[in-house]
Design a protein around this motif. Structure first.
Motif, short mmCIF file in Angstrom:
data_model
loop_
_atom_site.label_atom_id
_atom_site.label_comp_id
_atom_site.label_asym_id
_atom_site.label_seq_id
_atom_site.Cartn_x
_atom_site.Cartn_y
_atom_site.Cartn_z
N MET A 1 39.16 -0.10 -69.87
CA MET A 1 40.45 0.45 -69.51
C MET A 1 41.30 -0.60 -68.80
SD MET A 1 42.18 3.11 -69.81
CE MET A 1 43.35 4.19 -69.18
N ARG A 2 40.64 -1.37 -67.94
CA ARG A 2 41.38 -2.41 -67.22
C ARG A 2 41.94 -3.45 -68.18
NH1 ARG A 2 37.22 -4.10 -62.71
NH2 ARG A 2 35.83 -2.77 -63.87
N ILE A 3 41.19 -3.74 -69.24
CA ILE A 3 41.67 -4.73 -70.21
C ILE A 3 42.90 -4.21 -70.93
CG2 ILE A 3 41.08 -5.92 -72.35
CD1 ILE A 3 38.20 -6.05 -71.35
N ALA A 4 42.89 -2.93 -71.28
CA ALA A 4 44.05 -2.34 -71.96
C ALA A 4 45.28 -2.37 -71.06
CB ALA A 4 43.74 -0.92 -72.39
N VAL A 5 45.10 -2.06 -69.78
CA VAL A 5 46.22 -2.09 -68.82
C VAL A 5 46.72 -3.52 -68.66
CG1 VAL A 5 46.87 -1.70 -66.42
CG2 VAL A 5 45.53 0.01 -67.64
N ALA A 6 45.79 -4.47 -68.57
CA ALA A 6 46.17 -5.88 -68.43
C ALA A 6 46.91 -6.36 -69.67
CB ALA A 6 44.95 -6.74 -68.17
N ALA A 7 46.46 -5.95 -70.86
CA ALA A 7 47.12 -6.34 -72.10
C ALA A 7 48.53 -5.76 -72.17
CB ALA A 7 46.29 -5.90 -73.30
N ALA A 8 48.68 -4.49 -71.77
CA ALA A 8 50.00 -3.86 -71.78
C ALA A 8 50.93 -4.55 -70.78
CB ALA A 8 49.88 -2.38 -71.46
N ALA A 9 50.40 -4.90 -69.62
CA ALA A 9 51.22 -5.61 -68.62
C ALA A 9 51.65 -6.97 -69.13
CB ALA A 9 50.45 -5.74 -67.31
N ALA A 10 50.73 -7.68 -69.79
CA ALA A 10 51.06 -8.99 -70.35
C ALA A 10 52.12 -8.87 -71.44
CB ALA A 10 49.80 -9.65 -70.90
N ALA A 11 52.00 -7.82 -72.26
CA ALA A 11 52.99 -7.60 -73.32
C ALA A 11 54.36 -7.31 -72.73
CB ALA A 11 52.54 -6.46 -74.22
N LEU A 12 54.41 -6.48 -71.70
CA LEU A 12 55.68 -6.16 -71.05
C LEU A 12 56.30 -7.41 -70.44
CD1 LEU A 12 57.76 -4.07 -70.18
CD2 LEU A 12 56.37 -3.63 -68.16
N GLY A 164 43.87 -4.50 -76.86
CA GLY A 164 43.27 -3.75 -75.77
C GLY A 164 42.30 -2.70 -76.26
N VAL A 165 42.67 -1.99 -77.31
CA VAL A 165 41.79 -0.96 -77.87
C VAL A 165 40.52 -1.60 -78.44
CG1 VAL A 165 41.56 0.74 -79.74
CG2 VAL A 165 43.60 0.72 -78.31
N VAL A 166 40.67 -2.71 -79.16
CA VAL A 166 39.51 -3.40 -79.71
C VAL A 166 38.59 -3.86 -78.59
CG1 VAL A 166 38.77 -5.49 -80.96
CG2 VAL A 166 40.61 -4.06 -81.86
N ALA A 167 39.16 -4.44 -77.54
CA ALA A 167 38.34 -4.90 -76.41
C ALA A 167 37.64 -3.72 -75.75
CB ALA A 167 39.22 -5.63 -75.41
N LEU A 168 38.31 -2.60 -75.60
CA LEU A 168 37.72 -1.42 -74.99
C LEU A 168 36.57 -0.88 -75.84
CD1 LEU A 168 37.91 0.56 -72.64
CD2 LEU A 168 39.50 1.91 -74.02
N LEU A 169 36.74 -0.82 -77.15
CA LEU A 169 35.70 -0.34 -78.04
C LEU A 169 34.49 -1.26 -78.02
CD1 LEU A 169 37.76 0.93 -81.09
CD2 LEU A 169 36.57 2.30 -79.37
N PRO A 174 27.06 -1.21 -77.46
CA PRO A 174 26.16 -2.32 -77.16
C PRO A 174 26.34 -3.44 -78.18
CG PRO A 174 24.91 -0.36 -77.81
CD PRO A 174 26.34 0.02 -77.78
N ASN A 175 26.44 -4.67 -77.72
CA ASN A 175 26.56 -5.87 -78.53
C ASN A 175 27.77 -5.85 -79.45
OD1 ASN A 175 24.23 -6.83 -77.37
ND2 ASN A 175 22.93 -5.94 -78.97
N GLY A 176 28.76 -5.04 -79.13
CA GLY A 176 29.99 -5.01 -79.92
C GLY A 176 29.83 -4.34 -81.26
N ARG A 177 28.72 -3.62 -81.49
CA ARG A 177 28.50 -2.95 -82.77
C ARG A 177 28.78 -1.46 -82.64
NH1 ARG A 177 22.83 -5.66 -84.62
NH2 ARG A 177 23.58 -7.79 -84.53
N ALA A 178 29.28 -0.89 -83.71
CA ALA A 178 29.61 0.53 -83.69
C ALA A 178 28.42 1.41 -83.91
CB ALA A 178 30.66 0.84 -84.73
#
Length: 178
Positions: A1-12, A164-169, A174-178
Motif C-alpha cells: 500500500m505504501r508503494i502505491a501511495v508513493a507512486a501516486a505522489a511521485a506521479a502527482l 503501484g498495483v503490480v508492486a502491491l500484488l 510469495p516470490n512474486g508468483r500468483a
C-alpha cells in the motif's frame, strides 16, 4: 500500500513539475494596413508580433471570399509580410493570419480593413526594413489550449498507478508468483 501511495505522489509531483507555464503566447501588436483602416490599395500586408514567430500563414479575402495573396508569407523575427496579388478593388477585405509562437503554440486571428478609391498598389518594400507606419491592431488573439500537457500528466498518473498495483500484488504473493 505504501508503494502505491508513493507512486501516486511521485506521479502527482511529475505532473506539477511539467505543467505548462501560463499561456505566454505572442500577440499581434500592429498591422499595416491597420484594423478598421480605410486605405488606398496596398501592395502587401505587414504584421508585427510581440515575439519572434515562425511558420506564418496569411490570407487576404475580399467580401465574396476571393483570395488576393501573391506567394507565401515570410517571417523575419517578429514581422510577417504577405505580398498582395494585383490591385485591390474598393471594398472591405479580411486579413486572416496564423503563426507559431516561440513556445510552439499556434496563434490565429483576423481583422478587416477597407480599400477606398481606385488605382494600383504602390511598390512597397517587403520585410521588416519597411518604413511604412504600423498601426495598432486591437484584435484579440485566440489561443490554443495546453491540453497536451494534461494528457501527458494523465498518462504518467496511469502508469504510476499500474506500477503501484503490480508492486502491491508482487508483495502479497510469495516470490512474486500468483
Amino acid at each position: 500500500m505504501r508503494i502505491a501511495v508513493a507512486a501516486a505522489a511521485a506521479a502527482l509531483l511529475g505532473v506539477l513539475a511539467t505543467a505548462a507555464p501560463a499561456e505566454a503566447h505572442t500577440t499581434l501588436t500592429s498591422s499595416d494596413p491597420a484594423k478598421g483602416a480605410s486605405v488606398t490599395a496596398p501592395a502587401r500586408i505587414r504584421l508585427t508580433y510581440a515575439d519572434p514567430v515562425r511558420f506564418p500563414g496569411v490570407v487576404l479575402l475580399d467580401a465574396k471570399g476571393g483570395h488576393h495573396e501573391a506567394g507565401k508569407a515570410s517571417a523575419v523575427d517578429n514581422h510577417v509580410t504577405q505580398q498582395i496579388g494585383g490591385a485591390l478593388a474598393p471594398g472591405v477585405y479580411t486579413v486572416g493570419w496564423r503563426v507559431v509562437a516561440e513556445d510552439g503554440h499556434p496563434v490565429t486571428g483576423e481583422y478587416k480593413f477597407t480599400v477606398t478609391g481606385g488605382g494600383s498598389p504602390s511598390a512597397a518594400p517587403a520585410g521588416p526594413t519597411s518604413s511604412a507606419p504600423a498601426s495598432p491592431a486591437a484584435e484579440p488573439v485566440r489561443h490554443t489550449s495546453s491540453a497536451g500537457w494534461w494528457w501527458i500528466g494523465l498518462v504518467v498518473v496511469i502508469l504510476a498507478a499500474i506500477a503501484g498495483v503490480v508492486a502491491l500484488l508482487r508483495r502479497r504473493t510469495p516470490n512474486g508468483r500468483a
